[in-house]
Design an enzyme around this catalytic site. Structure first.
Site: not given
Length: 1015
Positions: A438, A488, A595, A466, A592-593, A536-537, A464, A512, A475, A769-770, A19
């Site tokens: 962390a 943890k 693909r 995890d 399209c970009t 973290d989310n 937690d 939670v 960290r 194109n899209d 990280r």
């Protein structure tokens, strides 16, 4: 004493530092790992810096402190225990620091001679006399050794930085270089961007060009200085031989080294240069600059600092400050000495606050890393900060010589600032920490030092779900290598108890969320004093925020992203909530970009990850559905527009299944040919290199880059890794035995294969194109009567003939470097990048983007939790003045620290009654009938309810037939909810939340709070 475990020369343990590498980069990491650091003074601040520097991974760390451990050191020095009182502060600290990082040797030095100082890249002084700081700095400045000195006195902090007369920084910000596509280059050197895309550059930046047609000199790779003309254009200097622009071109920002000049401490004392840490206190740095020098004068005279809340000592400090102001008139200018501020500095001088220690410890450690790595902009040269808003109301928590005097307690340094009654309040808090990663580890450490939850009524609950991974150790400092694989929350709780056995901590493993509301029930939430998020989310944060709003609990929120961090305080009936504001959504890549027309490595990585998902997760899951669901083909026709592709995929995975690992190698080599040769040839058949658009412009221009098909070369690492990764992953989903095939084994199989030259097909549609891509998506359809679909369906083996056979879908896991996931995605991305002449990326960058990894570093985490703890004191004091609270924003790379006042919660009004739109609700006791509810609002609130709902169930509407309303009007709310929703109310639910639409006395529709019925 020394712990000697040496990092192998030239290597970086990417499992441990992954990280951090995303923040610093490998080159800066290598420079840092060649740097020796000395820390002088091991109070809480010195050890906080040492902890962060050790986690970061310098070459070695040396400590100097001749003082023995005192009981009050335990207020902030988290490596000390009561049994250590009287022992060497340096020896005890070295022993425990050595557990943090096996690659960093920790030693204790006995002297600070010039020869000793000269052996270090950076020297940090804390709690050191000014005379000694000046002596040390004379040596370091002469030798271009980094020098940092700092002090924390209660809620005041001071920092000085000197990196020598000339210090070179190779990258000032650490941000990804800006890059983009050129639309035009005029004769005067004006460069404009394609499609009004912002260039993101500043005056004086440098760029290099590539793929510019008509101006070959621009493609030489040399950096060119720019002048910004606006957000979509900049100017460069052109020479007479630079040619004339035709088309094409890419620009990329070039990070140029910059030299910084620093003055010595002796010079800067009289002519200080300040970095402002709080723009609301612009006038304070000069006052504190003199005040901290006056503290040194006071200590020289009395061999001690001013006593807590002692007015006599404060008056003497004011006198010293005025003497200094008179001797250095330029420092204050026309301003007078702020006697109130200097008095507060004297009152708190013996204080040592964990939040301030964490804040300055994180900031200073990052300055050490800047000196060692030459990355990021150093602070110039003085930083002063205070958090006087954290002081509680003196009428509720009086601060007198009596209430702040030492009690021979580990909390004496905190009592010196806040008083004994406030310390007692902190000890008896009941708090909930959500997450122990962390930020959670740092929070637990600070709380342990504060004594939070240590009283007879106090408690910390931490949860937690995890477990600890190796990459966490860099960290999340409460964890050690022996803890990898453990939970943890349990390890963090045990580590905090080791720091302070007085704590009352309960560690939980349950998430939670809605599914655990029977565990985290009304009694649990109602018993809390406040909640702290260490998540973290966003989804988890938002849920906790909703719970805090409902139960009216303060929430302390924070987050980090590399060197950046933020804090937010949420106070009931005062501020808006966390969910009141939202980050902008991530910018998606056009279909399209992705693909057919990638132009940057992010596009190819996203494409490669979708390839991984399709081959090894989605396809095996589809096969298993076919084998297990009756009438799968008929059912899929109703839901899946691409039925033909789905059935063909199932056929290929079942009919052409591999039986040996060599079959897997052949499959992967075939996929390479399809994706990087055949599909590219087909694209160039549909859109030749010289193709034109309908208006006559070149088709392959702007963001569209004409690709080149690849020829497989087993000696090309990306080609080879695609086959290795693909073969191993395919073997895994079919449950084939693992093999340790060598390069020669792969080569033997691959060279035995033959591919006929690919002939592009006419009639194959590729979206340009899209809009075309979306139209193709809509036009996909099929029925079981279609001849081609019939044919594919007939080729599928009967599920009964494969009874018990199932594939094993693979779930993407970024952190296991042995599972071939990142290997395959990186190779696939790079091969596609080679198709389109895009610069390839290493596995580390691929993992960062594909795994959506949040870069993290211990320094930012420490600083952010320090800011949170300073807000915590205000929450404990139940401060109702919104101007006292601060939301914080930091970027240690710049460095920048800024604050804003929280936004007030919005207000609404009905019938002349004002209410808080976030925090208020109509509370009703008892399970009343629908008619009683309607009557209550009509008679007591002057509101006529027109609609009433519980979740998605509509309980009442004024447009219901009269008989329906009459039948429901006598029903109790619990019975009505059960009747309408067809569900029982869970036994743990004691609050019914009802949403209402209603009209006011004027018959106007008005917004009102929701209803909470307590049953």
């Amino acid at each position: 004493m020394t712990s000697m475990q040496i990092d192998p020369p030239g290597s970086i343990d990417e499992g441990l530092y992954s990280r951090q590498i995303y923040v610093l980069g490998k080159e800066a990491m290598m420079r840092m790992q060649n740097a020796n650091v000395l820390i002088v003074g091991l109070s809480g601040l010195g050890v906080e810096i040492a902890k962060n520097v050790t986690l970061a991974g310098v070459k070695s760390l040396a400590l100097y402190d001749p003082e023995p451990v005192k009981i009050q050191d335990l207020s902030s020095q988290f490596f000390l225990r009561e049994a250590d009182v009287g022992r060497s502060r340096a020896e005890v600290s070295a022993s425990r620091l050595s557990e943090l990082n096996q690659y960093v040797p920790i030693s204790v030095v006995d002297d600070l001679s010039a020869s000793t100082l000269a052996s270090f890249k950076c020297v940090v002084c804390t709690n050191t006399t000014l005379e000694e700081q000046i002596r040390i700095n004379e040596v370091t400045h002469a030798n271009d050794t980094g020098f940092i000195s700092a002090d924390v006195r209660g809620l005041f902090g001071q920092l000085f930085v000197d990196f020598g007369e000339k210090f070179t920084v190779v990258d000032q910000t650490g941000e990804e270089p800006h890059q983009g596509i050129v639309s035009d280059i005029e004769k005067d050197g004006t460069v404009t961007m394609l499609d009004d895309n912002r260039h993101g550059l500043e005056d004086g930046d440098y760029v290099k060009f590539s793929e510019v047609q008509g101006m070959p000199n621009l493609n030489d790779g040399n950096p060119r200085k720019i002048e910004v003309l606006g957000p979509y254009a900049f100017r460069i200097k052109l020479g007479p031989n630079d040619g004339e622009y035709v088309k094409g071109g890419l620009y990329t920002q070039v990070k140029m080294p910059k030299e910084f000049e620093f003055q010595s401490l002796q010079t800067q004392l009289a002519n200080p240069e300040y970095l402002i840490s709080d723009f609301a206190k612009f006038d304070r740095p000069p006052q504190l600059h003199l005040g901290f020098q006056a503290l040194q004068m006071f200590r020289n005279r009395h061999q001690s600092l001013p006593r807590p809340c002692n007015q006599e000592d404060a008056n003497e400090l004011i006198s010293f400050t005025k003497q200094l102001a008179k001797q250095n008139p330029s420092i204050l200018g026309d301003a007078e000495v702020d006697e109130k501020l200097i008095t507060e500095l004297a009152f708190q001088a013996q204080g040592d606050i964990p939040g301030m220690v964490a804040l300055f410890g994180g900031f200073i450690a990052q300055e050490v890393l800047k000196n060692c790595s030459s990355k990021f902009t150093p602070a110039k040269q003085w930083v002063y900060f205070d958090s006087l808003e954290s002081l509680p109301d003196p009428t509720e928590y009086p601060r007198t010589p009596e209430t702040t005097k030492p009690q021979n307690s580990r909390y004496d340094s905190q009592i010196a600032v806040f008083g004994s009654k406030f310390q007692e309040t902190i000890a008896n808090l009941n708090v909930f920490l959500v997450g122990s990663g962390a930020i959670g580890c740092e929070m637990m450490k600070n709380w342990a030092m504060m004594g939070l939850g240590s009283g007879p009524k106090g408690k910390i609950t931490v949860t937690d779900m995890d477990s600890i991974e190796k990459s966490n150790l860099n960290r999340q400092f409460l964890f050690r290598p022996k803890d990898v694989g453990k939970n943890k929350s349990e390890v963090a709780a045990a580590a905090a108890l080791d720091m302070n056995p007085d704590l009352h901590i309960e560690a939980k493993l349950e998430k939670v969320g809605p599914e655990t509301e029977d565990l985290y029930d009304d009694d649990f939430w109602n018993g809390l004093d406040f909640v702290t998020n260490a998540l973290d989310n966003v989804d988890a944060r938002t849920y906790v925020d909703r719970r805090c709003v409902f139960y009216k609990k303060p929430l302390l929120e924070s987050g980090t992203l590399g060197t950046k961090g933020n804090t937010q305080v949420v106070i009931p009936n005062l501020t808006e909530s966390y969910a009141s504001s939202h980050d902008p959504p991530e910018k998606s890549i056009p279909l399209c970009t992705l693909r057919s027309f990638p132009n940057k490595i992010d596009h190819t990585i996203a494409w490669a990850k979708s390839l991984f998902q399709g081959y090894f997760a989605d396809s095996p899951e589809t096969v298993n559905l076919y084998l297990s669901q009756p009438n799968y083909v008929e059912q899929t026709l109703k839901q899946n527009p691409d039925i033909k592709g789905t059935l063909a995929n199932i056929r290929d995975y079942l009919v052409s299944r591999p039986y040996t690992f060599d079959d897997c190698i052949r499959w992967a080599r075939t996929r390479f040919e399809e994706k990087f040769n055949h599909e590219i040839l087909q694209l160039l058949y549909n859109f030749p290199v010289d193709a034109k658009t309908s208006n006559g412009a070149p088709f392959w221009s702007g963001p569209k880059r004409a690709p080149t098909p690849l020829r497989f070369d087993i000696n090309n690492p990306d080609h080879f890794n695609f086959v290795v990764g693909g073969a191993n992953l395919l073997a895994s989903i079919y449950g084939l035995k693992e093999t340790s095939a060598s390069r020669e084994d792969y080569k033997k199989v691959v060279e035995s294969m033959h591919f006929d030259p690919y002939e592009p097909k006419s009639g194959v549609s590729i979206a340009a194109n899209d809009a075309e891509a979306e139209e193709q998506q809509r036009s996909m359809s099929g029925s079981i009567d279609d001849d081609e679909i019939k044919k594919i369906a007939a080729e599928l083996p009967e599920p009964a003939s494969l009874a018990g056979f199932r594939l094993t879908p693979i779930e993407f896991e970024k952190d296991d470097d042995t599972n071939h996931h990142i290997e395959f995605i990186a190779a696939a991305s790079n091969c596609r990048a080679l198709n389109y002449a895009i610069e390839t990326a290493d596995a580390s960058k691929t993992k960062l983007i594909a795994g959506k990894i949040v870069p993290a570093i211990a320094t930012t985490t420490a600083l952010v939790t320090g800011l949170v703890c300073l807000e915590l004191y205000k929450v404990v004091a139940k401060d109702t003045n919104i101007e006292h609270y601060k939301n914080g924003f930091v970027n240690l790379a710049l460095p920048f620290v800024g604050f804003s006042e929280p936004i007030s919660s919005p207000k609404g009004k009905y019938n002349g009654v004002e209410f808080d739109s976030i925090w208020d609700r109509f509370e009703i006791e008892g399970d009343i009938t629908l008619q009683e509810l309607l009557d209550y609002f009509a008679n007591e609130k002057g509101l006529e309810i027109s609609m009433l709902s519980y979740g998605v169930s509509l309980l009442y509407a004024s447009f219901f037939p009269p008989k329906k309303i009459k039948d429901r009007s006598t029903m109790k709310m619990t019975a009505l909810i059960k009747e309408v929703s067809k569900k029982e109310i869970p036994p743990h639910v004691h609050n019914l939340i009802l949403e209402i639409c209603c009209d006011d006395k004027e018959g106007e529709d008005v917004d009102v709070p929701y209803i909470c019925i307590k049953i």
